[in-house]
Write an enzyme that holds these catalytic residues in place. Structure first.
Site, PDB file in Angstrom:
ATOM      1  N   ASP A 191       0.870  -1.172   0.000  1.00  0.00           N
ATOM      2  CA  ASP A 191       0.000   0.000   0.000  1.00  0.00           C
ATOM      3  C   ASP A 191       0.918   1.237   0.000  1.00  0.00           C
ATOM      4  OD1 ASP A 191      -2.162   1.652  -0.057  1.00  0.00           O
ATOM      5  OD2 ASP A 191      -3.219   0.704   1.588  1.00  0.00           O
TER       6      ASP A 191
HETATM    7  C1  BGC Z   1      -5.128   3.119   0.195  1.00  0.00           C
HETATM    8  C2  BGC Z   1      -5.289   2.098  -0.902  1.00  0.00           C
HETATM    9  C3  BGC Z   1      -5.214   2.806  -2.241  1.00  0.00           C
HETATM   10  C4  BGC Z   1      -3.880   3.517  -2.331  1.00  0.00           C
HETATM   11  C5  BGC Z   1      -3.645   4.209  -3.667  1.00  0.00           C
HETATM   12  C6  BGC Z   1      -3.903   3.999   0.000  1.00  0.00           C
HETATM   13  O1  BGC Z   1      -3.893   5.070   0.886  1.00  0.00           O
HETATM   14  O2  BGC Z   1      -5.064   2.443   1.432  1.00  0.00           O
HETATM   15  O3  BGC Z   1      -6.512   1.430  -0.758  1.00  0.00           O
HETATM   16  O4  BGC Z   1      -5.394   1.884  -3.271  1.00  0.00           O
HETATM   17  O5  BGC Z   1      -3.818   4.484  -1.316  1.00  0.00           O
HETATM   18  O6  BGC Z   1      -4.414   5.340  -3.792  1.00  0.00           O
END
Ligand code: BGC
Length: 763
Positions: A298
């Site tokens: 993530d």
């Molecule tokens: C979130 C993810 C997301 C990623 C990209 C993160 O802060 O937890 O679910 O896909 O950002 O935007």
């Protein structure tokens, strides 16, 4: 084997593979996720051939995902040079089509190995045409609608070159304080698994190599929904029993459905951050489940392991994540900065890195990016008529009727309508969380939908200008239109920003002065229909008796207005069912239908509410069972609950055998009749309980469901087929097992409907 002989061997093997391939797969042009029938997967030979020419720097480059915040428009300059040098494998949030095209051109024409980039984005519940938030879509209990919605999302997003979405989110969520519950399919592993398949099939389409398909990303692996206290990013303590029997199930379904990628979660799981958790990433995902796509971290989650106190610096964080075989790093640069050094120091090997690079290349090949790296920017598909119609159907099927006193709903065209409330005409808010690309200009609000339909006589005063508004300044205007109307439609809830990532709430009642305004409107004596738009269940204790009907619309998306108008006026009968137990009070959380029985389950007839306890009562005079003195033992509404304008009767529930043998298939049949005078849909639900086992099992588990449409007076027989494997659990020996013994089954309208009970004993 030395380097030379290794290369020689690889090249000859590649040639051999190509010959076999040409002979055996002449007609095959595209490689799809589904494996070829021959023993040699043509993609593997191609991957080896690409890999054999890559330098170590390029291999490290494939593990890097760069990008920019979704709000930044300009593309940073140095990124083009990095692509030219083969230092980047993927981008996120590149929303300028020319930039995307140019970056891809540099990658496939100018970079050393000419490996295409994958462009990613959070396309969560629609791209331009926004569908209800995933929690709402789960309430439809209709996987085909969810699949259609995600297909549409892929068709629209791929016109921007986005071939990889960070969805579906499959975190089991039992805590409505957690903002990200809106992105989930709720509390149930089976429902979430069915939704997982639907999303993945929709995003990836029939052929992942088609230019309108997007690779899915099952996230967040794992335990994110179990964040302590519902506080985002928090620690998750999940024992092995719960991990396997609840949290992992939807992710296994995602692997089985062919999800091309996975994303790790921010949380630590039992003390080990998910992004370096070898137990889940290596032992379970790769070894047990055979996942051969790639896993992305993530956002910054590798470097955040320093904050977790799990790594002394970013280098050690990179070492831990790469040794857990986490393939790609989103945004932070721990891999880029330290992998080479780690390999030189022998803390990781280039051979292991090859496995990682192969995982990434495999997905790029499956997406057909090597043959067709560019995209068709034809944007006539955006907001296409049939996309809007599908979004409207999804919003209709997601809306849950929770209360309908004196059949105040549906309303008719003769009634004078007062439309009030902060969500009646809030085009941005009704789109919900994670809608970077949906535009409020294309959104139809309930107010607009009513105003556009001239047969309705409507007056509008919002009373409150947004959901957190505490001002009572405009109450009088709202009260005055209420007085001159026959029915009040009160659109309440949460603005989009109040749910989603990092948007947890400790109080989950209606924010601002909404409850106050409802109380004032109640004094007019006019019937009130409360229509909720929110990313989570809202506690209703203070107002539920002041309103006559309640509809939960979640954040319903672009076409929420027309969908709600159809439901409110009876053109469509509501058919949504709750994918989550709805609490009365925050203090009951976590509350879910599939809890354990305990040694002292509640005895409903003996329960004494706090206010009825005699003064000076003796310590154990109330009986010692598992409940709250003040909030009791029941939720406001149970999982699977939702009313309709019709009522349905269930009869002739039968089971094919009450004494099945291990491995047998069992059929449960029931006849469902629409006793009302309107065509309506009903979700027939089958639950089971394993009465005793070597570990305690939940009091109920959803086993099957089917949504059917019935004309007035029509009956249908619904059959559910399952095998004894479907009632297995992950047991104390760390294996899936179905144990002999007694089972109960219930087929009915929701999780607490026990009117049709069946049983079997497994020998
Ligand atoms: C979130 C993810 C997301 C990623 C990209 C993160 O802060 O937890 O679910 O896909 O950002 O935007």
């Amino acid at each position: 084997m030395g380097t030379f002989s290794r290369k020689f061997y690889d090249r000859h093997w590649v040639m051999f593979a190509i010959i076999i391939l040409v002979v055996s797969c002449k007609s095959k042009t595209n490689d799809t996720v589904k494996r070829s029938d021959t023993n040699i997967d043509p993609i593997e030979a191609k991957i080896d051939s690409v890999l054999s020419k890559m330098t170590l720097e390029e291999k490290i480059g494939q593990t890097a995902q760069r990008g920019k915040s979704s709000r930044v428009k300009e593309l940073p300059k140095d990124l083009k040079d990095a692509v030219r040098k083969g230092q980047i494998g993927s981008f996120l949030n590149i929303m300028n089509k020319e930039d995307a095209k140019e970056l891809q051109r540099i990658a496939v024409e100018e970079s050393p190995s000419k490996i295409p980039l994958i462009f990613a984005r959070d396309v969560i519940h629609g791209f331009k045409t926004i569908f209800p938030v995933p929690l709402g879509q789960a309430a439809s209990f209709n996987p085909s609608i969810v699949q259609e919605g995600s297909r549409i999302a892929a068709i629209e997003a791929s016109t921007y070159g986005i071939r990889w979405t960070f969805a579906p989110m499959l975190d089991i969520s039992r805590d409505p304080r957690w903002g990200r519950i809106a992105e989930s399919a709720g509390e149930d592993p089976y429902l979430t698994s069915e939704m997982a398949k639907a999303y993945i099939n929709g995003f990836q389409g029939e052929d992942l190599a088609s230019p309108t398909s997007m690779a899915a990303c099952a996230k967040h692996f794992i335990g994110y929904g179990a964040a302590e206290g519902g506080r985002d990013y928090n620690t998750a303590n999940i024992n092995d029993n719960l991990l396997h029997n609840v949290y992992l199930k939807p992710f296994k379904a995602a692997v089985d459905a062919g999800s091309a990628t996975f994303m790790t979660s921010f949380n630590d799981l039992n003390g080990i951050p998910a992004s370096a958790n070898s137990y889940v990433l290596k032992d379970i995902l790769r070894e047990k489940w055979g996942f051969d796509g790639f896993v992305v971290s993530d956002w910054n989650s590798i470097k955040e392991m320093v904050n977790h106190g799990f790594a002394k610096n970013e280098k050690q964080a990179a070492e831990k994540a790469i040794n857990a075989m986490l393939d790609m790093e989103m945004t932070s640069t721990a891999y880029q900065d330290h992998l080479k050094e780690l390999i030189t120091e022998g803390k990781f090997s280039e051979k292991e890195l090859d496995v990682i690079v192969k995982n990434i290349l495999r997905v790029k090949f499956r997406l057909g990016l090597f043959d067709n790296p560019y995209f068709d920017p034809d944007d006539t598909v955006l907001y296409a008529k049939k996309h809007l119609a599908s979004a409207q159907r999804a919003a209709e099927e997601s809306t849950v009727l929770l209360k309908n006193k004196n059949e105040v709903l549906p309303i008719n065209a003769k009634q004078k309508i007062a439309i009030i409330g902060p969500l009646a005409d809030a085009p941005h808010e009704q789109l919900g969380t994670w809608t970077f690309d949906g535009e409020k200009e294309h959104t139809i609000t309930p107010l607009k939908a009513f105003e556009n339909d001239k047969q309705y006589s409507v007056k509008y005063e919002s009373g409150l200008s947004y959901s957190r508004d505490k001002s009572t300044e405009n109450f009088q205007k709202a009260i005055s239109i209420a007085k001159s109307s026959d029915v009040i439609l009160f659109f309440a809830g949460e603005e989009a920003i109040l749910s989603g990532e990092a948007h947890s709430r400790a109080k989950i009642n209606l924010p601002g002065a909404q409850e106050k305004l409802i109380n004032e409107l109640h004094k007019t004596g006019k019937p009130i229909v409360l229509i909720l738009m929110a990313g989570r269940p809202i506690t209703l204790e203070n107002i539920k008796d002041k309103v006559d009907a309640i509809l939960m619309a979640w954040h319903p998306g672009t076409m929420g207005g027309p969908a709600l108008k159809n439901i409110i006026t009876g053109v469509v009968s509501p058919s949504g069912k709750l994918p989550i137990t709805w609490p009365k009070e925050v203090g009951q959380i976590p509350i879910h239908y599939n809890h354990k029985n305990t040694g002292r389950p509640v005895i409903p007839e003996e329960f004494v509410q706090m206010d009825s306890i005699p003064i000076g009562a003796w310590q154990s005079s109330l009986g010692n069972t598992s409940h709250y003195l003040d909030a009791g033992f029941l939720p406001e509404y149970s999982f699977g609950y939702g009313l309709s304008y019709s009522n349905f009767t269930y009869s002739n529930a039968i089971i094919s055998t009450e004494t099945p043998k291990m491995g047998d298939t069992i059929t449960v049949k029931v006849t469902v009749k629409n006793e009302g005078d309107q065509k309506s849909k009903e979700t027939v639900q089958l639950y089971f309980r394993d009465m005793f086992a070597s570990i305690t099992r939940p009091v109920k588990e959803l086993l099957r469901f089917e949504k059917i449409a019935l004309d007035p007076g029509e009956s249908k027989e619904v059959s559910f087929i399952f095998s004894t494997d479907d009632v297995a659990f992950y047991g104390p020996d760390k294996k899936w097992i179905t144990e002999p013994g007694d089972f109960k089954l219930w087929v009915g309208e929701h999780a607490t409907d026990e009117s049709n009970e069946l049983k079997f004993t497994l020998e």
